[in-house]
Design a protein around this motif. Structure first.
Motif, mmCIF file in Angstrom:
data_model
loop_
_atom_site.group_PDB
_atom_site.id
_atom_site.type_symbol
_atom_site.label_atom_id
_atom_site.label_comp_id
_atom_site.label_asym_id
_atom_site.label_seq_id
_atom_site.Cartn_x
_atom_site.Cartn_y
_atom_site.Cartn_z
ATOM 1 N N GLY A 1 93.814 41.313 58.956
ATOM 2 C CA GLY A 1 92.845 42.384 58.797
ATOM 3 C C GLY A 1 92.858 43.306 60.006
ATOM 4 O O GLY A 1 93.074 42.862 61.137
ATOM 5 N N ILE A 2 92.614 44.605 59.781
ATOM 6 C CA ILE A 2 92.589 45.600 60.853
ATOM 7 C C ILE A 2 91.262 46.354 60.784
ATOM 8 O O ILE A 2 90.906 46.902 59.743
ATOM 9 N N PHE A 3 90.539 46.384 61.911
ATOM 10 C CA PHE A 3 89.262 47.072 61.989
ATOM 11 C C PHE A 3 89.319 48.041 63.163
ATOM 12 O O PHE A 3 89.579 47.619 64.300
ATOM 13 N N SER A 4 89.078 49.326 62.920
ATOM 14 C CA SER A 4 89.252 50.336 63.954
ATOM 15 C C SER A 4 88.071 51.282 64.035
ATOM 16 O O SER A 4 87.429 51.583 63.026
ATOM 17 N N LEU A 5 87.814 51.760 65.243
ATOM 18 C CA LEU A 5 86.796 52.777 65.491
ATOM 19 C C LEU A 5 87.359 53.761 66.505
ATOM 20 O O LEU A 5 87.823 53.359 67.579
ATOM 21 N N GLY A 6 87.327 55.048 66.165
ATOM 22 C CA GLY A 6 87.866 56.054 67.054
ATOM 23 C C GLY A 6 86.888 57.183 67.303
ATOM 24 O O GLY A 6 86.049 57.503 66.453
ATOM 25 N N TYR A 7 86.972 57.760 68.488
ATOM 26 C CA TYR A 7 86.207 58.965 68.824
ATOM 27 C C TYR A 7 87.178 60.038 69.287
ATOM 28 O O TYR A 7 88.055 59.768 70.117
ATOM 29 N N ASN A 8 87.029 61.244 68.763
ATOM 30 C CA ASN A 8 87.893 62.358 69.136
ATOM 31 C C ASN A 8 87.070 63.561 69.543
ATOM 32 O O ASN A 8 86.014 63.840 68.950
ATOM 33 N N TYR A 9 87.549 64.263 70.549
ATOM 34 C CA TYR A 9 87.043 65.601 70.842
ATOM 35 C C TYR A 9 88.227 66.529 70.990
ATOM 36 O O TYR A 9 89.158 66.251 71.757
ATOM 37 N N GLY A 10 88.219 67.624 70.253
ATOM 38 C CA GLY A 10 89.287 68.600 70.351
ATOM 39 C C GLY A 10 88.727 69.999 70.478
ATOM 40 O O GLY A 10 87.998 70.468 69.592
ATOM 41 N N GLY A 11 89.003 70.665 71.593
ATOM 42 C CA GLY A 11 88.608 72.055 71.788
ATOM 43 C C GLY A 11 89.787 72.970 71.569
ATOM 44 O O GLY A 11 90.812 72.591 71.001
ATOM 45 N N ASN A 12 89.653 74.210 72.026
ATOM 46 C CA ASN A 12 90.746 75.165 71.872
ATOM 47 C C ASN A 12 91.932 74.838 72.767
ATOM 48 O O ASN A 12 93.070 75.168 72.444
ATOM 49 N N MET A 13 91.666 74.170 73.900
ATOM 50 C CA MET A 13 92.731 73.915 74.860
ATOM 51 C C MET A 13 92.871 72.436 75.212
ATOM 52 O O MET A 13 93.981 71.937 75.367
ATOM 53 N N TYR A 14 91.720 71.733 75.332
ATOM 54 C CA TYR A 14 91.757 70.352 75.793
ATOM 55 C C TYR A 14 91.197 69.406 74.738
ATOM 56 O O TYR A 14 90.402 69.800 73.885
ATOM 57 N N GLY A 15 91.612 68.158 74.830
ATOM 58 C CA GLY A 15 91.090 67.154 73.919
ATOM 59 C C GLY A 15 91.065 65.783 74.561
ATOM 60 O O GLY A 15 91.844 65.497 75.486
ATOM 61 N N VAL A 16 90.153 64.934 74.097
ATOM 62 C CA VAL A 16 90.033 63.549 74.543
ATOM 63 C C VAL A 16 89.933 62.667 73.304
ATOM 64 O O VAL A 16 89.182 62.987 72.377
ATOM 65 N N ASN A 17 90.678 61.578 73.297
ATOM 66 C CA ASN A 17 90.672 60.665 72.160
ATOM 67 C C ASN A 17 90.524 59.226 72.635
ATOM 68 O O ASN A 17 91.120 58.835 73.642
ATOM 69 N N THR A 18 89.761 58.461 71.928
ATOM 70 C CA THR A 18 89.652 57.029 72.202
ATOM 71 C C THR A 18 89.807 56.266 70.886
ATOM 72 O O THR A 18 89.477 56.780 69.812
ATOM 73 N N LEU A 19 90.325 55.078 70.975
ATOM 74 C CA LEU A 19 90.472 54.228 69.794
ATOM 75 C C LEU A 19 90.378 52.768 70.216
ATOM 76 O O LEU A 19 90.967 52.368 71.215
ATOM 77 N N ILE A 20 89.624 52.002 69.467
ATOM 78 C CA ILE A 20 89.560 50.560 69.683
ATOM 79 C C ILE A 20 89.806 49.879 68.343
ATOM 80 O O ILE A 20 89.241 50.280 67.326
ATOM 81 N N SER A 21 90.689 48.887 68.331
ATOM 82 C CA SER A 21 91.047 48.186 67.090
ATOM 83 C C SER A 21 91.040 46.684 67.320
ATOM 84 O O SER A 21 91.406 46.200 68.399
ATOM 85 N N TYR A 22 90.636 45.969 66.291
ATOM 86 C CA TYR A 22 90.642 44.509 66.337
ATOM 87 C C TYR A 22 91.484 43.995 65.177
ATOM 88 O O TYR A 22 91.284 44.386 64.025
ATOM 89 N N TYR A 23 92.440 43.119 65.504
ATOM 90 C CA TYR A 23 93.337 42.539 64.512
ATOM 91 C C TYR A 23 92.922 41.087 64.274
ATOM 92 O O TYR A 23 92.999 40.244 65.186
ATOM 93 N N LEU A 24 92.469 40.802 63.076
ATOM 94 C CA LEU A 24 92.085 39.447 62.694
ATOM 95 C C LEU A 24 93.280 38.788 62.020
ATOM 96 O O LEU A 24 93.619 39.111 60.878
ATOM 97 N N LYS A 25 93.944 37.880 62.715
ATOM 98 C CA LYS A 25 95.207 37.317 62.260
ATOM 99 C C LYS A 25 94.986 36.162 61.285
ATOM 100 O O LYS A 25 94.111 35.316 61.492
ATOM 101 N N GLY A 26 95.809 36.120 60.266
ATOM 102 C CA GLY A 26 95.763 35.037 59.302
ATOM 103 C C GLY A 26 96.802 33.969 59.603
ATOM 104 O O GLY A 26 97.667 34.128 60.468
ATOM 105 N N GLU A 27 96.734 32.876 58.878
ATOM 106 C CA GLU A 27 97.691 31.776 59.035
ATOM 107 C C GLU A 27 98.796 31.922 58.000
ATOM 108 O O GLU A 27 98.540 32.232 56.841
ATOM 109 N N ASN A 28 100.052 31.716 58.435
ATOM 110 C CA ASN A 28 101.158 31.834 57.487
ATOM 111 C C ASN A 28 101.469 30.482 56.834
ATOM 112 O O ASN A 28 100.816 29.479 57.100
ATOM 113 N N LYS A 29 102.475 30.461 55.993
ATOM 114 C CA LYS A 29 102.800 29.247 55.240
ATOM 115 C C LYS A 29 103.331 28.123 56.121
ATOM 116 O O LYS A 29 103.398 26.970 55.684
#
Length: 330
Positions: free
Chosen positions: A201-229
């Motif tokens: 499973g993948i769960f993500s939350l991002g924040y973005n700011y974009g102006g005419n010239m500059y921008g700032v981006n953040t992203l945080i994600s959590y990967y919930l791993k499963g068990e294979n065979k």
């Protein structure tokens, strides 16, 4: 041969999706890639241990797209507890088909399918594994923020003015399309696998700011791993990134250099319900690169270098990562 045939099928499928999307209502509101109002950038992320099928979900530009991306990584793994223990040198080559497809103004989907080509040299013996890796599919909801209107101003059009700030919420899944080999699980670097063999499973939350010239981006994600065979379960993973970019625009193109910080925290691997020693770790990276948008084409490149790391009992060392891509905006 079978993997190559499957890869060709995916290419055809991607082109088919592109043809459909190109005629959708979402496509009607997109113009030249050189006319950006805000930007949406998701930094490189790992999907399973040190090997990854994702490395990021989008680009600096805000355009939806279909494209191809190449990622190169190299590692050194020490097989032993002594300073002079033999070293395994590993090169990971990833070739991706990836896309960002709009559903409507608020929802979009990102998807990618990697082809992995991994090589290592240990005690003058060269080993290579390759094949289709783990595909991922993520649905995104974008929540934009608008400027507060002056109560003394009468707006007959009643149009909201974008502030440039937005939040993105992502929910997705990584599929076990890549092959997991039990014999390789004894390697010092557990990321030396084409796939994980598990549904994650993948769960993500991002924040973005974009102006005419500059921008700032953040992203945080959590990967919930499963068990294979094989009763093998990669440790859950937390990934984060912060990026700052500058846009230089002309009538024909946009050039957007960026710098950023990203990192990953890996939990320990488990097999048969037991925790495997020295299979957790942390890493903090610095990245820089640029993107060039000309009409419908988007060209990008980035270079990533670790600032600090402690991977798998300090037995695995990440050296560098290079990424290049070419996309066609929808």
């Amino acid at each position: 041969m079978k993997d190559l045939q499957n890869f060709k099928k995916i290419v055809v499928l991607t082109l088919f999706v592109f043809l459909i999307t190109n005629n959708s209502e979402a496509h009607e509101k997109k113009g030249s890639c050189s006319n950006h109002e805000t930007f949406s950038f998701f930094c490189d992320l790992c999907g399973c241990s040190t090997s990854s099928g994702s490395f990021g979900f989008g680009t600096l530009s805000n355009a939806n797209f279909v494209g191809v991306r190449y990622i190169y990584q190299n590692f050194e793994s020490k097989n032993g507890i002594f300073e002079n223990s033999p070293i395994s040198k590993e090169s990971f080559n990833t070739y991706q088909l990836w896309a960002q497809i709009p559903i409507n103004n608020s929802f979009y989907v990102s998807a990618n399918l990697p082809y992995q080509d991994l090589t290592r040299n240990f005690n003058n013996v060269k080993e290579n594994i390759n094949g289709i890796g783990d595909a991922s599919l993520i649905g995104w909801y974008k929540l934009p923020f608008y400027k507060k209107q002056d109560e003394n101003t009468v707006d007959f059009n009643n149009e909201k003015i974008a502030s440039g700030h937005s939040l993105q919420f992502g929910l997705g899944v990584k599929l076990p399309t890549g092959k997991f080999e039990q014999r390789l699980s004894d390697n010092v670097n557990p990321g030396f696998q084409v796939g994980t063999g598990s549904v994650d499973g993948i769960f993500s939350l991002g924040y973005n700011y974009g102006g005419n010239m500059y921008g700032v981006n953040t992203l945080i994600s959590y990967y919930l791993k499963g068990e294979n065979k094989n009763n093998y379960q990669f440790g859950n993973q937390l990934s984060y990134s912060v990026n700052v970019f500058r846009a230089f625009s002309t009538q024909k193109m946009n050039i957007m250099p960026f710098v950023g910080i990203s990192g990953d925290v890996y939990n320990e691997i488990e097999q048969y319900g037991e925790t495997l020693k020295d299979t957790d770790g942390t890493i903090v990276n610095a990245s820089f690169g640029s993107e060039l948008a000309i009409e419908k084409f988007i060209f990008g490149a980035s270079y990533t270098l670790p600032l600090s790391q402690s991977l798998f009992g300090d037995n695995v060392e990440s050296k560098q990562r290079i990424s290049v891509y070419v996309n066609f905006a929808l």
